[in-house]
Design an enzyme around this catalytic site. Sequence first.
Site, short mmCIF file in Angstrom:
data_model
loop_
_atom_site.label_atom_id
_atom_site.label_comp_id
_atom_site.label_asym_id
_atom_site.label_seq_id
_atom_site.Cartn_x
_atom_site.Cartn_y
_atom_site.Cartn_z
N HIS A 249 4.45 28.90 1.93
CA HIS A 249 2.98 28.79 2.02
C HIS A 249 2.43 30.22 1.88
CE1 HIS A 249 -0.84 27.16 3.07
NE2 HIS A 249 -0.66 26.82 4.34
N HIS A 288 3.31 24.83 -7.30
CA HIS A 288 2.34 24.32 -6.33
C HIS A 288 2.46 22.81 -6.25
CE1 HIS A 288 -1.41 23.80 -4.13
NE2 HIS A 288 -1.25 25.06 -3.81
N ASP A 339 -0.71 33.41 -4.70
CA ASP A 339 0.06 34.50 -4.07
C ASP A 339 0.70 35.43 -5.08
OD1 ASP A 339 -0.48 33.80 -1.45
OD2 ASP A 339 1.11 32.32 -1.39
N1 CMC Z 1 10.41 28.51 -9.06
C1 CMC Z 1 11.26 27.69 -9.71
N2 CMC Z 1 11.24 26.34 -9.60
C2 CMC Z 1 10.31 25.82 -8.78
C3 CMC Z 1 9.38 26.60 -8.09
C4 CMC Z 1 9.45 28.00 -8.24
N3 CMC Z 1 8.61 28.80 -7.60
N4 CMC Z 1 8.58 25.79 -7.37
C5 CMC Z 1 8.99 24.55 -7.61
N5 CMC Z 1 10.05 24.55 -8.45
C6 CMC Z 1 10.79 23.39 -8.95
C7 CMC Z 1 11.76 22.90 -7.89
O1 CMC Z 1 13.01 23.52 -7.99
C8 CMC Z 1 11.80 21.41 -8.22
O2 CMC Z 1 12.62 21.25 -9.35
P1 CMC Z 1 13.53 19.94 -9.54
O3 CMC Z 1 12.58 18.78 -9.59
O4 CMC Z 1 14.24 20.17 -10.83
O5 CMC Z 1 14.45 19.90 -8.35
C9 CMC Z 1 10.38 21.10 -8.65
O6 CMC Z 1 9.86 22.32 -9.15
C10 CMC Z 1 9.50 20.61 -7.49
O7 CMC Z 1 9.60 21.57 -6.45
P2 CMC Z 1 9.34 21.24 -4.92
O8 CMC Z 1 9.87 22.36 -4.08
O9 CMC Z 1 9.82 19.87 -4.60
O10 CMC Z 1 7.77 21.23 -4.93
P3 CMC Z 1 6.84 21.17 -3.66
O11 CMC Z 1 5.59 20.55 -4.11
O12 CMC Z 1 7.54 20.54 -2.52
O13 CMC Z 1 6.64 22.71 -3.28
C11 CMC Z 1 5.88 24.94 -3.35
C12 CMC Z 1 5.53 23.48 -3.64
C13 CMC Z 1 4.66 25.80 -3.47
C14 CMC Z 1 6.39 25.04 -1.90
C15 CMC Z 1 6.99 25.39 -4.35
O14 CMC Z 1 6.48 25.39 -5.65
C16 CMC Z 1 7.55 26.74 -3.98
O15 CMC Z 1 8.45 26.82 -3.12
N6 CMC Z 1 7.04 27.84 -4.60
C17 CMC Z 1 7.47 29.18 -4.25
C18 CMC Z 1 6.76 29.63 -2.98
C19 CMC Z 1 5.30 29.95 -3.23
O16 CMC Z 1 4.96 30.65 -4.17
N7 CMC Z 1 4.44 29.46 -2.32
C20 CMC Z 1 2.99 29.72 -2.37
C21 CMC Z 1 2.22 28.47 -2.63
S1 CMC Z 1 0.50 28.76 -3.08
C22 CMC Z 1 -0.21 29.46 -1.66
C23 CMC Z 1 -0.43 28.44 -0.60
O17 CMC Z 1 -1.46 27.77 -0.61
O18 CMC Z 1 0.43 28.31 0.26
#
Ligand code: CMC
Length: 403
Positions: A249, A288, A339
């Site tokens: 987050h 996201h 971010d």
């Molecule tokens: N780099 C590479 N792959 C990614 C990333 C990333 N940053 N984010 C998601 N994916 C892939 C993930 O591996 C998965 O792939 P697969 O379906 O092949 O297994 C798919 O995309 C879905 O990912 P998820 O983790 O299930 O998605 P989510 O909706 O649960 O998580 C998230 C959203 C923001 C937590 C995630 O994208 C992430 O961990 N990003 C990196 C951390 C980050 O930058 N967070 C800041 C978010 S924006 C500020 C805020 O409001 O918090």
Amino acid sequence: MSKETTIVSQQLSTKEGAFTAEFEWPVTLAIDKGLDGAVTNKSKVGYVDGDKGRLIYQGYPVETLAENANYEEVAYLLIFGKLPNEAEYAEFDSKLKAQRKMPIEVVKIMDIIYDHKHSHPMSLLRTAVSVLGVLQKNVMDTSRENELRMGMHLIASMPTVIAALHRLRLGLKPVEPDITLSHVENFLYMLHGKKPAALDVKLLEISMILHADHGMNASTLTAMATSASLSDLYSSIVGAIGSLKGPLHGGANEVVLQEFLKIKSIAHVTEYVAGKVAKKEKIMGFGHRIYKTYDPRAAVMKKYASKLKEEVEMFKIAEVLDKEVVAKYGSKGIYPNVDFYSGIIYKHLGFETNFFTTIFAAARISGWLARILEYRAENRIFRPRDVYIGEFNKEFVERKKRV
Ligand code: CMC
């Protein structure tokens, strides 16, 4: 209409494997990990359009607000649903200014517990907000009037806490707030002890506006779930700060900058991305739950970060990384989020890396407050369900006979 309910055992399966459970039948089951797609309430505060990459606060595109409004106006808009006229602004502004000062008890406690090596500023901010709540009167009065009063106290005083923590870390005395300055000017003034440059004020202003609200994100849900049990506002915000701290987050902004420093130059970006892909590791600052295209906040941050001559090397790394990750993962809907570019701006403003998420918190407080106040009017405790996948009717064995 009578509903026939029969307890049945069912063999079910999820991604994690098959299990047996007992249900009242008939039953419809959907397990969406991370509450994906769950809808908690109706809101007028803000709208995140993940397909088109739009973010709206009370009807206004966030880009318009970032370019034209100040943080106080946006906080007012989120809370009251309209932009303030002159008289409304003057009243709101003077109430905020009157509450900027931090009680001496908070400074003393922060000074005593601050372990410069190990204390994370978000943990200290969380603790400071908790102390502010302990020192407040009537915290359990959940009337709109009282929650608004306490919320404005937090909007006004969180920058004071953060700036004081920044200075205590450097071994400097905290600077008293200056009520002749705007919210953001005063934040920077308390940080560095001198009047800030106009560009720096603009940079922090747009950043705080862009971070002020963002739908039912993890920290907002935490705040609302705490508040919905009719707990006090300070407890809700303490929980929200804890949630925001996590690197999935708000904590991502801090990790992103650390990664830029590790990458060192644009010559290493391709190798960095390849390493992350090979290890199946997420790249911080990308992806996201809602946006499947460019985060509109990242676009504005990028525009302003690109203007900072002193940060040009870091910006170049970011820009190349942005291109390479989008080329690799764009088809999966993975783009830079808010971010990704924000750390470059915060670094320029003189914040240490581990303080980045505290700025996010000082901005998001208005969104947390607006949504708590809105939900209060139709308050219902949050109580989702889980699926029990354990056993039933186990025989109790006395302790001395247990293996
Ligand atoms: N780099 C590479 N792959 C990614 C990333 C990333 N940053 N984010 C998601 N994916 C892939 C993930 O591996 C998965 O792939 P697969 O379906 O092949 O297994 C798919 O995309 C879905 O990912 P998820 O983790 O299930 O998605 P989510 O909706 O649960 O998580 C998230 C959203 C923001 C937590 C995630 O994208 C992430 O961990 N990003 C990196 C951390 C980050 O930058 N967070 C800041 C978010 S924006 C500020 C805020 O409001 O918090």
